[in-house]
Structure formats: structure tokens, C-alpha cells
Scaffold this motif. Structure first.
Motif, PDB file in Angstrom:
ATOM      1  N   PHE A  18     -44.090 -15.887  83.654  1.00 51.56           N
ATOM      2  CA  PHE A  18     -43.960 -16.485  82.413  1.00 51.56           C
ATOM      3  C   PHE A  18     -42.427 -16.359  81.868  1.00 51.56           C
ATOM      4  O   PHE A  18     -42.087 -16.715  80.793  1.00 51.56           O
ATOM      5  CB  PHE A  18     -44.993 -15.795  81.270  1.00 51.56           C
ATOM      6  CG  PHE A  18     -46.467 -16.269  81.300  1.00 51.56           C
ATOM      7  CD1 PHE A  18     -46.724 -17.571  81.242  1.00 51.56           C
ATOM      8  CD2 PHE A  18     -47.318 -15.332  82.121  1.00 51.56           C
ATOM      9  CE1 PHE A  18     -47.881 -17.943  81.287  1.00 51.56           C
ATOM     10  CE2 PHE A  18     -48.500 -16.014  82.336  1.00 51.56           C
ATOM     11  CZ  PHE A  18     -48.938 -17.169  81.819  1.00 51.56           C
ATOM     12  N   SER A  21     -40.207 -19.332  81.326  1.00 52.79           N
ATOM     13  CA  SER A  21     -40.723 -20.278  79.925  1.00 52.79           C
ATOM     14  C   SER A  21     -40.278 -19.665  78.786  1.00 52.79           C
ATOM     15  O   SER A  21     -39.783 -20.185  77.933  1.00 52.79           O
ATOM     16  CB  SER A  21     -42.274 -20.337  80.050  1.00 52.79           C
ATOM     17  OG  SER A  21     -42.607 -21.021  78.712  1.00 52.79           O
ATOM     18  N   LEU A  53     -41.652 -18.774  89.753  1.00 49.50           N
ATOM     19  CA  LEU A  53     -42.484 -19.707  89.443  1.00 49.50           C
ATOM     20  C   LEU A  53     -43.338 -20.134  90.584  1.00 49.50           C
ATOM     21  O   LEU A  53     -42.705 -20.438  91.656  1.00 49.50           O
ATOM     22  CB  LEU A  53     -41.664 -21.123  88.787  1.00 49.50           C
ATOM     23  CG  LEU A  53     -41.296 -20.851  87.472  1.00 49.50           C
ATOM     24  CD1 LEU A  53     -40.354 -21.983  87.109  1.00 49.50           C
ATOM     25  CD2 LEU A  53     -42.318 -20.598  86.536  1.00 49.50           C
ATOM     26  N   ASP A  56     -45.954 -25.383  91.836  1.00 52.28           N
ATOM     27  CA  ASP A  56     -47.092 -26.535  91.282  1.00 52.28           C
ATOM     28  C   ASP A  56     -46.741 -27.106  89.932  1.00 52.28           C
ATOM     29  O   ASP A  56     -45.329 -27.264  89.836  1.00 52.28           O
ATOM     30  CB  ASP A  56     -48.399 -25.674  90.901  1.00 52.28           C
ATOM     31  CG  ASP A  56     -48.155 -24.591  89.734  1.00 52.28           C
ATOM     32  OD1 ASP A  56     -46.911 -24.560  89.148  1.00 52.28           O
ATOM     33  OD2 ASP A  56     -48.979 -23.820  89.453  1.00 52.28           O
ATOM     34  N   TYR A  58     -46.820 -26.977  86.839  1.00 47.50           N
ATOM     35  CA  TYR A  58     -46.371 -25.946  86.005  1.00 47.50           C
ATOM     36  C   TYR A  58     -44.837 -25.686  86.192  1.00 47.50           C
ATOM     37  O   TYR A  58     -44.105 -25.607  85.470  1.00 47.50           O
ATOM     38  CB  TYR A  58     -47.173 -24.640  85.862  1.00 47.50           C
ATOM     39  CG  TYR A  58     -46.633 -23.602  84.777  1.00 47.50           C
ATOM     40  CD1 TYR A  58     -46.500 -23.612  83.401  1.00 47.50           C
ATOM     41  CD2 TYR A  58     -46.026 -22.407  85.292  1.00 47.50           C
ATOM     42  CE1 TYR A  58     -45.849 -22.728  82.373  1.00 47.50           C
ATOM     43  CE2 TYR A  58     -45.310 -21.370  84.620  1.00 47.50           C
ATOM     44  CZ  TYR A  58     -45.286 -21.719  83.161  1.00 47.50           C
ATOM     45  OH  TYR A  58     -44.646 -20.621  82.183  1.00 47.50           O
ATOM     46  N   GLY A  59     -44.700 -25.098  87.384  1.00 48.22           N
ATOM     47  CA  GLY A  59     -43.473 -24.678  87.777  1.00 48.22           C
ATOM     48  C   GLY A  59     -42.518 -25.931  87.870  1.00 48.22           C
ATOM     49  O   GLY A  59     -41.293 -25.515  87.526  1.00 48.22           O
ATOM     50  N   GLY A  61     -42.344 -28.257  85.921  1.00 49.89           N
ATOM     51  CA  GLY A  61     -42.357 -28.666  84.461  1.00 49.89           C
ATOM     52  C   GLY A  61     -41.193 -27.820  83.917  1.00 49.89           C
ATOM     53  O   GLY A  61     -40.501 -28.211  83.206  1.00 49.89           O
ATOM     54  N   ILE A  62     -41.325 -26.610  84.190  1.00 53.30           N
ATOM     55  CA  ILE A  62     -40.211 -25.671  83.914  1.00 53.30           C
ATOM     56  C   ILE A  62     -38.993 -25.784  84.286  1.00 53.30           C
ATOM     57  O   ILE A  62     -37.913 -25.743  83.577  1.00 53.30           O
ATOM     58  CB  ILE A  62     -41.003 -23.880  83.879  1.00 53.30           C
ATOM     59  CG1 ILE A  62     -42.163 -23.910  83.051  1.00 53.30           C
ATOM     60  CG2 ILE A  62     -39.760 -23.250  83.618  1.00 53.30           C
ATOM     61  CD1 ILE A  62     -42.018 -24.005  81.637  1.00 53.30           C
TER      62      ILE A  62
END
Length: 74
Positions: A18, A21, A53, A56, A58-59, A61-62
């Protein structure tokens, strides 16, 4: 490292995921009131933690958001 020992560190690794982010959000928050130097500092912290990260959505996107903010701060 043994599997048992690796499991011991798993919760810490999950929390570290996290950090990018968190620093990205702090960078964005500093940019809003016109504090680009503080934003760059937080963005650099985000960049230094990207390796934690997952590979995937999520990773991805960040990473994309970090790149976008980096472009805005140039």
C-alpha cells in the motif's frame, strides 16, 4: 529462506504493497495547494516502493498513476 520463515514476513509484505498508493495520494494532495516540491518528494517515495506492487490490475493502475503525475510535475 524457509517457507515457514517466509510466511512470517507475509503480513509486512502485504502492508508494504500500500506504500506506493499512499505516497502517490500524498503527492497529489501536495500538488493541489501548489506545493510541487513536496509533491515531488512524495512521488519519489512512491517510485522507490513500486517494486512491492503485485503484477496485476491494481499494480498496473498505481504504476500508470505514478507515471501520469510524474508527467504533470515536469
Amino acid at each position: 529462506m524457509s517457507a515457514e520463515r517466509a510466511r512470517t514476513y507475509e503480513p509486512a509484505r502485504q502492508v508494504r504493497a500500500f506504500y506506493p498508493s499512499l505516497h502517490l495520494n500524498l503527492a497529489s494532495d501536495h500538488l493541489k495547494p501548489g506545493e510541487p516540491d513536496l509533491a515531488r518528494e512524495q512521488l519519489e517515495r512512491a517510485v522507490r516502493t513500486l517494486d512491492v506492487l503485485p503484477e496485476d490490475a491494481y499494480g498496473a493502475g498505481i504504476r500508470a498513476a505514478v507515471d501520469e503525475l510524474r508527467q504533470r510535475l515536469r
